[in-house]
Design an enzyme around this catalytic site. Structure first.
Site, mmCIF file in Angstrom:
data_model
loop_
_atom_site.group_PDB
_atom_site.id
_atom_site.type_symbol
_atom_site.label_atom_id
_atom_site.label_comp_id
_atom_site.label_asym_id
_atom_site.label_seq_id
_atom_site.Cartn_x
_atom_site.Cartn_y
_atom_site.Cartn_z
ATOM 1 C CG ASP A 140 -5.485 -135.389 -10.016
ATOM 2 O OD1 ASP A 140 -6.387 -136.097 -10.472
ATOM 3 O OD2 ASP A 140 -4.289 -135.712 -10.057
ATOM 4 C CG ASP A 141 -8.706 -137.807 -8.035
ATOM 5 O OD1 ASP A 141 -8.811 -137.962 -9.261
ATOM 6 O OD2 ASP A 141 -8.059 -138.596 -7.313
ATOM 7 C CB CYS B 299 -6.451 -138.316 -13.836
ATOM 8 S SG CYS B 299 -5.403 -139.683 -13.332
ATOM 9 N NE ARG C 135 -4.714 -135.228 -15.207
ATOM 10 C CZ ARG C 135 -4.465 -134.173 -14.437
ATOM 11 N NH1 ARG C 135 -3.629 -133.229 -14.859
ATOM 12 N NH2 ARG C 135 -5.028 -134.048 -13.263
ATOM 13 C CE LYS D 131 -2.410 -136.674 -12.716
ATOM 14 N NZ LYS D 131 -3.471 -137.259 -11.883
ATOM 15 C CG HIS E 137 -0.836 -139.217 -14.951
ATOM 16 N ND1 HIS E 137 -2.050 -139.579 -14.407
ATOM 17 C CD2 HIS E 137 -0.024 -140.292 -14.826
ATOM 18 C CE1 HIS E 137 -1.971 -140.804 -13.951
ATOM 19 N NE2 HIS E 137 -0.757 -141.270 -14.190
ATOM 20 C CG HIS F 69 -4.380 -138.000 -7.192
ATOM 21 N ND1 HIS F 69 -3.765 -138.954 -6.407
ATOM 22 C CD2 HIS F 69 -4.805 -138.658 -8.306
ATOM 23 C CE1 HIS F 69 -3.813 -140.128 -7.023
ATOM 24 N NE2 HIS F 69 -4.439 -139.972 -8.174
ATOM 25 C CG ASP G 162 -8.557 -135.256 -13.100
ATOM 26 O OD1 ASP G 162 -9.374 -135.262 -12.168
ATOM 27 O OD2 ASP G 162 -7.384 -135.667 -12.958
ATOM 28 C CG ASN G 163 -11.047 -138.272 -12.269
ATOM 29 O OD1 ASN G 163 -9.961 -138.508 -12.807
ATOM 30 N ND2 ASN G 163 -11.165 -138.084 -10.968
ATOM 31 C CE LYS H 269 -8.887 -141.496 -10.283
ATOM 32 N NZ LYS H 269 -7.687 -141.063 -9.529
#
Length: 771
Positions: free
Chosen positions: A46-47, A84, A88, A142, A144, A237, A347-348, A412
């Site tokens: 994540d991130d 994110c 996903r 996660k 989400h 994240h 994811d980003n 992001k």
């Protein structure tokens, strides 16, 4: 190899390229998954910024990722969605993000198809196709991909992991959580009832423990069945957290500051070949200099504080690498590593949510849907030594986020490369060594599911729940793995909160701000970059080539119509609109003591941006003590307890503690009422009444709003991350005893004038038409 390009069908996301091989491929041709099919692991971080891993120029030791890259392919031109949940959704379905229902993160549903924040019923997930093809399907971490108003215990679970193709699930359904004290964990379809979190607990470790358990329990019962494991890390994240032992390994690494580190990463990237020769670092005026102070101008205290933030971030990346190492070591022990496809991606791009100075109080600024008053403290001063630990909810400064995204611009949620250009490594040790290495072809996140299905020999499901499956937007890049000269994707649109972009071959048109409503979807200010010669977007050619800009802007509008991107959030109101069905979540609630906490979003509807009261009826014995109600954690919250025979009211204002001690209560029945009333300037006054008399008061404290309190409401104990650390050190969760909690009822008051949420009837007409 010979490319054959064709026009996409109506409703399909742009032009695509199909690749036909002139020679026999090395991958097996299968009709059933059990015929020697490979295991598949997808690890999503994540991130994570483009340069945060060793193969992409990082100084952070990532030996297990390095090994993955040596055994496979390192993609230098991989792009993802700017946020994110959209990434996903595209990963799971092979659809473009908006067609998958996720033009935004899974928090709002303004009533438009591209922003439902629910996966379409006619879009089979990668897990659903693999399960139909004979795979065991596991997920940890996660999710989400469920609208936040459908995360509570009475919600429709049709969009939860098990209902979308996974045999087993363990993790946090929400967008993020504390790694030391997760606010809510779900196993399969049920919340995990765990009143106490043990000392030394760390979520990243438990996610891998659960992964290994799932694999082992499969192998005990079936030695041959292939598995698909989706590891969706909560790291990195915010709040960024790590274990003390890992933080210590990175102590002192970042004292030279972000400019020096960015240049060092850039030099390594050139040496590694992950960016082309001739690429340049964007000059300060293009590289967010207005949000990043010069390191040399900072005080010694600020340099120490900011370096500490990055030490913790590096430790968190290190822990992700360790988690990969634990998985691969276990597969090696089982003799299955060689026949396991591993996909590692972000994811980003890296995020600038921490602001110029970072923050030790993440929720003081994150997700706030109101204009903050002057003097609002975004970073409550706290001991820098606590950064990364369980007491702080911290986020690193923008300067380090720029380092994470080296060599690209922005962050992001942006459609500049810093928001969408991310690391991707694919490994399959069984593949011939001659095929491995760097790949500079354009690959998009929606290509990953078709690629995995292609490599495993599992066909995508042709229908779901009796409805024909949507045609995917992604295409397998299997031929790119086999041939470094094979062409990649030709084009792709991007959009995030009205920011737009279109990559078409070597060209990229980009609009960093939404157009005015009268300008139309293709209007507003556009920039133009030639990525082949300027991959870091330093030379805007729009003024020199207005015809090309106009053409690409129109192409973007065509893609927007095909992909349900419209309407754009041109004035910031789109994602303040929510379905009026959520109004029921703000009705009074009577809690049952000692049960798992009321879910986060459900709890927030009772308190955020409004006055409210908590009614508590108790029958006390002579030794009564413990927490009566707790809502929140170290990121912000409130608590009522009996301690030392007296009432205790505690309020955590994003890390700034306020306490009031009331009178001693004798045995027998008592009525306690906590009144939380809104004051001017987004502030609250808390008054605790006992048997009709004010007993304790905390006056004029900052409201908790946005996504605080983050941990839900617990009755009879303080769940997870404690509201009051001092009380926690003495009593842990402090389960109430020595009496009985007869009733706890939370009664919301009127919404604040600062609450800009709009509730509308959404989906009613569609439902009536369907009937």
């Amino acid at each position: 190899m010979r490319p054959e390009e064709r026009r996409a069908p109506e409703g399909f996301g742009g032009r695509i390229a199909e690749f036909v091989s002139d020679s026999e491929p090395w991958w097996p041709d299968r009709t059933r998954a059990r015929d020697g099919a490979p295991n598949v692991i997808v690890m999503l971080v994540d991130d994570l910024g483009f340069s945060d891993l060793g193969p992409f120029g990082s100084e952070i030791p990532t030996p297990h990722v390095d090994r993955l890259a040596r055994d496979g392919w390192t993609f230098t031109n991989y792009r993802t969605a700017p946020m994110c949940s959209p990434a996903r959704a595209a990963l799971m379905t092979g659809l473009n993000p908006h067609r998958a229902g996720f033009g935004f993160v899974a928090h709002t549903d303004p009533g438009y198809p591209g922003y439902t924040c629910e996966l379409p019923e006619d879009a089979p997930t990668l897990a659903e196709s693999l399960r139909a093809g004979g795979y065991a399907t596991f997920m940890v971490g996660k999710w989400h991909l469920t609208l936040e108003s459908r995360l509570h215990d009475a919600a429709d679970r049709s969009s939860w992991p098990l209902q979308r193709g996974f045999d087993r699930y363990f993790g946090s359904m929400d967008g993020f959580t504390s790694l030391h004290h997760p606010h809510r964990l779900v196993r399969d379809n049920s919340v995990v009832d765990r009143p106490e979190v043990p000392d030394g607990y760390f979520l990243t470790d438990e996610l891998i423990d659960e992964s290994l358990t799932m694999i082992d329990e499969l192998r005990v019962n079936d030695a041959r069945k292939p598995f698909f494991l989706y590891v969706a890390h909560t790291s990195v994240h915010g709040p960024i957290q790590a274990k003390a032992v890992d933080i210590e390994r990175h102590r002192g690494r970042y004292e030279d500051g972000w400019n020096t580190l960015r240049e060092a990463r850039f030099a390594r990237q050139l040496e590694l070949g992950v960016i082309p020769e001739g690429a340049t670092l964007p000059e300060p005026s293009l590289a967010d200099a207005e949000a990043i102070p010069e390191w040399s101008t900072l005080s010694a205290d600020d340099r120490e504080l900011f370096a500490r933030h990055m030490e913790v971030y590096a430790a968190a990346v290190d822990e992700v690498d360790q988690s990969l190492g634990r998985l691969t070591a276990h597969l090696e022990q089982l003799g299955e590593l060689d026949n396991t496809i591993i996909v590692l991606a972000s994811d980003n791009g890296g995020t600038a949510e921490g602001g110029p100075s970072g923050t030790r109080s993440y929720f003081a600024q994150f997700g706030v849907n109101a204009e903050l008053p002057e003097g609002w403290i975004r970073d409550v001063p706290r001991d820098p030594a606590e950064i990364g630990g369980p007491r702080l909810f911290s986020q690193y400064p923008t300067g380090w986020a720029r380092v994470s995204n080296t060599p690209f611009r922005s962050f992001k949620s942006s459609t500049y490369e810093g928001g969408v250009h991310a690391p991707l490594v694919i490994s399959w040790p069984a593949a011939p060594e001659r095929t491995r290495g760097l790949r500079d072809q354009f690959v998009f996140v929606s290509d990953l599911a078709p690629t995995i299905l292609d490599l495993t020999g599992v066909p995508p499901l042709a229908e779901r729940h009796g409805r024909p499956a949507q045609e995917p937007d992604g295409r397998s890049v299997r031929t790119v793995l086999d041939d470094p000269a094979a062409p990649g994707r030709a084009s792709q649109y991007f959009e995030c909160v009205g920011r737009r972009a279109l990559v078409d071959g070597a060209w990229k048109a980009l609009s960093p701000v939404p157009p005015a409503r009268e300008e139309g979807a293709a209007g507003g200010r556009w920039e133009l970059y030639h990525l082949e010669t300027d991959p870091t977007e330093t030379r805007d050619l729009a003024a020199e080539q207005p015809e090309r800009v106009a053409e690409l802007a129109e192409r973007w509008r065509d893609e927007a119509w095909r992909n349900a991107v419209l309407p754009l959030d041109d004035d910031g109101s789109l994602h303040r609109t929510r379905p009026d069905s959520e109004a029921a979540l703000a009705e009074p609630v009577t809690l049952v003591p000692f049960r798992p906490p009321l879910e986060r979003f459900r709890s927030a509807q009772l308190t955020v941006l409004k006055s409210f009261r908590v009614e508590i009826d108790v029958e006390l014995g002579a030794s009564a003590a413990g927490v009566l109600i707790a809502h929140g954690d170290q990121g912000g919250g409130y608590l009522v307890a009996l301690d030392g025979g007296r009432t205790r009211l505690a309020y955590n204002a994003y890390g700034d503690m306020h306490r009031a001690v009331g009178s001693a209560l004798g045995p027998g029945p008592h009525e306690l009422i906590l009144r939380v009333d809104e004051l001017d300037g987004l502030r609250w006054r808390l008054r605790l009444e006992v048997d009709g008399v004010v007993d304790a008061e905390i006056d004029a404290v900052p409201m908790l709003m946005g996504m605080a309190p983050f941990t839900g409401i617990s009755a009879g104990y303080d769940f997870g991350g404690p509201v009051d650390w001092e009380l926690h050190e003495r009593h842990r969760s402090y389960r109430f005893s020595g009496g009985a909690i007869e009733r706890i009822c939370i009664v919301p008051g009127a919404r604040s004038q600062h609450d800009r949420t709009v509730l509308r009837r959404i989906g009613v007409a569609v439902a009536e038409l369907a009937d």
